[in-house]
Motif scaffolding. Structure first.
Motif, PDB file in Angstrom:
ATOM      1  N   ILE A  74      20.552  10.000 -32.020  1.00  7.64           N
ATOM      2  CA  ILE A  74      19.298   9.658 -32.706  1.00  7.64           C
ATOM      3  C   ILE A  74      19.221  10.390 -34.047  1.00  7.64           C
ATOM      4  O   ILE A  74      19.762  11.480 -34.194  1.00  7.64           O
ATOM      5  N   THR A  75      18.525   9.744 -34.984  1.00 10.03           N
ATOM      6  CA  THR A  75      18.478  10.313 -36.337  1.00 10.03           C
ATOM      7  C   THR A  75      17.250  11.206 -36.556  1.00 10.03           C
ATOM      8  O   THR A  75      17.182  11.878 -37.574  1.00 10.03           O
ATOM      9  N   ILE A  76      16.305  11.203 -35.582  1.00 13.34           N
ATOM     10  CA  ILE A  76      15.133  12.078 -35.808  1.00 13.34           C
ATOM     11  C   ILE A  76      15.518  13.550 -35.628  1.00 13.34           C
ATOM     12  O   ILE A  76      14.827  14.430 -36.106  1.00 13.34           O
ATOM     13  N   SER A  95      23.211   0.502 -36.515  1.00 11.96           N
ATOM     14  CA  SER A  95      22.070   0.707 -35.608  1.00 11.96           C
ATOM     15  C   SER A  95      21.902  -0.547 -34.747  1.00 11.96           C
ATOM     16  O   SER A  95      22.501  -1.591 -35.040  1.00 11.96           O
ATOM     17  N   ARG A 228      11.339   2.418 -30.833  1.00  9.82           N
ATOM     18  CA  ARG A 228      12.040   3.025 -31.953  1.00  9.82           C
ATOM     19  C   ARG A 228      13.560   2.861 -31.850  1.00  9.82           C
ATOM     20  O   ARG A 228      14.302   3.821 -31.933  1.00  9.82           O
ATOM     21  N   ILE A 231      16.096   4.266 -34.580  1.00  7.98           N
ATOM     22  CA  ILE A 231      16.532   5.659 -34.766  1.00  7.98           C
ATOM     23  C   ILE A 231      17.931   5.905 -34.191  1.00  7.98           C
ATOM     24  O   ILE A 231      18.485   6.977 -34.356  1.00  7.98           O
TER      25      ILE A 231
END
Ligand SMILES: Cc1cc2nc3c(=O)[nH]c(=O)nc-3n(C[C@H](O)[C@H](O)[C@H](O)COP(=O)(O)OP(=O)(O)OC[C@H]3O[C@@H](n4cnc5c(N)ncnc54)[C@H](O)[C@@H]3O)c2cc1C
Length: 249
Positions: A74-76, A95, A228, A231
Motif C-alpha cells: 500500500i502507498t499510504i 494499481s 481504497r 492505494i
C-alpha cells in the motif's frame, strides 16, 4: 591506502539474517549508507532456505501471475514505494483495475466473490450475505447471533481467532476472517492479540454491543471514504520483481 594522515575506516562486518523483504531491504540500505559514507563493508546475507524472497513467492502458470504470499503493497505507508523509487523500478508499478474491484475466496475448489458489504469478518449488507454460497445456513445463523451476544468485559484482551469465533462463530473465522486477516499479519490468528492488531473491533464491540451492528452504523463513513483499491501497487510480473531487483543490488 590513505596518504593524508587520516586513519582508514575499519571494515565493518555485518550479517543480515533472513532473505525475505526485510532482510533484503536492510542489506540494500546498509550497502547504500556504506557507499554514501565511503565506509568499507563486508556484508553477508544469511538465508536458511535455498530460496530468496521469504514470503514473497511469485509463480507464473499458463500466462497467469500467481502470488503465494503478498500480492501488493500500500502507498499510504510510504516506505515500499520509496524503496521502489530508490531501486529505479517505481515506473513499472501498476494499481488494481478500477473496473474489477472485487476480492474472491476459494471454497471447495471454486472461486466465490466476497459478498458485497462484507468487511474483514462480518457482513453489513443483508441480501449479498444471505445469498452467498461461502457460508452454510447454520454458519449464517451463528453469525447473526452476534447481534444478541453480550460484549466481553471491558479492557480484556484475547486472540484474534478467539474474538471472531466468540462473536461470529468458527465457520466465519475459517471461511472468511482467517484468509482475509491471516494475509495482513502473516501470523497465526490464534497467537495475535486483538488489542495489538485490531483494537478498533474491541472498541466497536464495547460501543455497539455487536460487530455487525457496529459495522452497519459506521459503514456510511467508510463508504464516503470509498473503497481504497487505488492505494495498492504491484508489478506486472508480480512482487518477485522487487525481490529480483534487490538481489541485483
Ligand atoms: C498469504 C499472505 C499474504 C500476504 N499479503 C500481503 C500483501 O498483499 N501485502 C503486504 O504488504 N503484506 C502481505 N503479507 C505480509 C508480508 O508477506 C510479510 O509481512 C512480509 O513478507 C514479511 O517479510 P519478512 O522479510 O519480515 O519475513 P519473511 O518473508 O518471512 O522472510 C524471512 C526469511 O528469513 C529466513 N529465516 C528465518 N529464520 C532464519 C534463520 N535463523 N537463519 C537464516 N534465515 C532465516 C526465512 O527462511 C525467510 O526467507 C502477506 C502474508 C501472507 C502470509
Amino acid at each position: 591506502m590513505r596518504t593524508d594522515g587520516e586513519p582508514t575506516a575499519a571494515k565493518r562486518v555485518v550479517g543480515v539474517v533472513g532473505g525475505g523483504i526485510a532482510g533484503l531491504t536492510a542489506a540494500y540500505r546498509l550497502s547504500q549508507a556504506a557507499q554514501q559514507q565511503n565506509l568499507p563493508l563486508d556484508l553477508k546475507l544469511l538465508e536458511a532456505t535455498d530460496c530468496i524472497g521469504g514470503l514473497i513467492q511469485t509463480t507464473t502458470e499458463n500466462g497467469f501471475v500467481m502470488e503465494r504470499g503478498p500480492d501488493a503493497f500500500i502507498t499510504i505507508k510510504p516506505w515500499a514505494f520509496q524503496l521502489c523509487q530508490d531501486l529505479g523500478i517505481a515506473d513499472q508499478l501498476i494499481s488494481p483495475n478500477p473496473n474489477f474491484p472485487r476480492s474472491f475466496i476459494v471454497r471447495a475448489g471454486k472461486l466465490y466473490p466476497v459478498p458485497e458489504g462484507f468487511y474483514l469478518m462480518a457482513p453489513t449488507a443483508l441480501w449479498p450475505f444471505v445469498t452467498t454460497p461461502i457460508f452454510s445456513w447454520r454458519g449464517k445463523l451463528r453469525m447473526a447471533m452476534d447481534l444478541f451476544l453480550p460484549p466481553s468485559v471491558p479492557d480484556t484482551d484475547e486472540s484474534l481467532e478467539d474474538f471472531v469465533v466468540r462473536r461470529l462463530g468458527r465457520e466465519a473465522f475459517e471461511r472468511m476472517a482467517q484468509p482475509m486477516i491471516g494475509g495482513i499479519y502473516s501470523a497465526n490468528p490464534k497467537e495475535l492479540s486483538l488489542k495489538a492488531t485490531m483494537p478498533q473491533f474491541l472498541q466497536l464491540e464495547q460501543r455497539f454491543g455487536s460487530i455487525i451492528r457496529a459495522l452497519v452504523e459506521t459503514m456510511s463513513a467508510r463508504r464516503a471514504g470509498g473503497v481504497r483499491y487505488s492505494i495498492f501497487r504491484t508489478f506486472p510480473a508480480g512482487m518477485r520483481t522487487l525481490v529480483d531487483r534487490l538481489v541485483q543490488g
